[in-house]
Design an enzyme around this catalytic site. Structure first.
Site, PDB file in Angstrom:
ATOM      1  CD  GLU A  28       4.898  -1.288  -3.972  1.00 61.15           C
ATOM      2  OE1 GLU A  28       4.735  -0.012  -4.513  1.00 61.15           O
ATOM      3  OE2 GLU A  28       4.290  -1.837  -2.926  1.00 61.15           O
ATOM      4  CB  VAL A 109      -0.314  -3.265  -4.099  1.00 62.28           C
ATOM      5  CG1 VAL A 109      -0.561  -4.579  -4.117  1.00 62.28           C
ATOM      6  CG2 VAL A 109       0.923  -2.929  -3.299  1.00 62.28           C
ATOM      7  CB  ALA A 144      -6.958  -0.301  -7.802  1.00 67.36           C
ATOM      8  CE  LYS A 162       1.503   2.333   1.498  1.00 65.59           C
ATOM      9  NZ  LYS A 162       1.087   1.174   0.345  1.00 65.59           N
TER      10      LYS A 162
END
Length: 304
Positions: A28, A109, A144, A162
């Site tokens: 990413e 992501v 999401a 996280k």
């Protein structure tokens, strides 16, 4: 140019790897634009790509540049992203908007999974996934990323969710959606900077080949969706759960005082924690991203 039938533009290196049947790992770009300060973001991005190549796989960092969904970036393009300000942070809701409107933005992501799947890439390495935010039971602030894991068949290698999130509710959401959560060589579920979130890992596998077989078996059984691989940060860079909680509570209070909300919350919290930790969290972040890239490359090689 992108077209309605071919919205993805692979780099020459990625196209060549695809044609040769070589394993590819998606990466990413939000880590570059929103996850770390310059120049650590660029140095980390280049180091991560090098680590993927060392496993025998080809890295494919993904971003939208002037409306083109790029799968694989040059060093010059990475450097431009690393220095850019106020770029769009793209997820499922606005990825197509950026492409249609000719905008530039980095992929989260969820958006990276969409692009990877469209490009035929089965493995994706990141730092930590998004999830249910603290207080999400009333705010409904849910990333999401979780829904994307439920619907898009890509293996996502991370250090867990996280640590700034509600780990318990994130885990429950993934279970409800039928997303396998596999801890790598650990019985505890890691959470970004800490090796133990306080929650047991739902599943455990100890090598890349086993992870690859698991996903191939899911596909053979017609089970849709992705897989979350939680790779604990190495002990030398890990931070205790108590220390991390102290940083997070301070950063959350600062975010509330400044009225920060929505997509701006995570970048603010990560940046504020870098300050509160005197850079220790950044060092840990870099270490875990590198470790995840290495494991993702090994899984991609095992799949092929």
């Amino acid at each position: 140019m992108t077209t309605a039938t071919s919205p993805v533009a692979p780099s020459p290196a990625v196209a060549a790897a695809k044609a040769a049947g070589k394993p590819i790992v998606a990466l990413e770009s939000t880590i570059v634009t929103h996850g770390m300060p310059y120049p650590a973001n660029l140095e980390t991005a280049l180091a991560v790509e090098a680590l993927v190549r060392a496993t025998g796989a080809e890295p494919a960092t993904i971003a939208v540049i002037d409306g083109v969904l790029r799968v694989g970036l040059t060093e010059e393009e990475l450097a431009a992203l690393a220095r850019a300000d106020d770029l769009m942070k793209l997820s499922r809701a606005d990825l197509a908007y950026a492409v249609a409107g000719g905008h530039t933005g980095s992929t989260t992501v969820a958006a990276t999974m969409i692009a990877a799947k469209a490009a035929g890439i089965s493995v994706f390495a990141t730092g930590g996934i998004g999830g249910v935010h603290r207080g999400g039971e009333t705010s409904l602030d849910i990333s999401a990323d979780l829904e994307e894991l439920a619907r898009t068949g890509v293996i996502v290698v991370s250090a867990g969710a996280k640590a700034i999130l509600d780990i318990g509710r994130t885990l429950e959401y993934l279970e409800t959606k039928g997303v396998p959560v596999v801890a790598y060589r650990s019985d505890a579920l890691p959470a970004f900077w800490t090796r133990d979130s306080g929650y047991a890992a739902p599943l455990r596998l100890d090598d890349a080949a086993a992870i690859a077989r698991f996903q191939q078996t899911r596909e053979a059984l017609g089970i849709d969706g992705g897989m979350l691989v939680a790779n604990p940060i190495d002990e030398g860079h890990a931070v205790s759960r108590e220390t991390v909680e102290g940083w997070i509570e301070r950063a959350l209070a600062d975010a509330a005082a400044r009225g920060i909300a929505g997509k701006a919350v995570t970048p603010f919290l990560l940046g504020r924690i870098v300050e509160l930790s005197d850079g220790r969290s950044l060092e840990a972040n870099i270490a875990l991203v590198k470790s995840n890239a290495r494991l993702a490359g090994e899984i991609a090689v095992a799949l092929t």
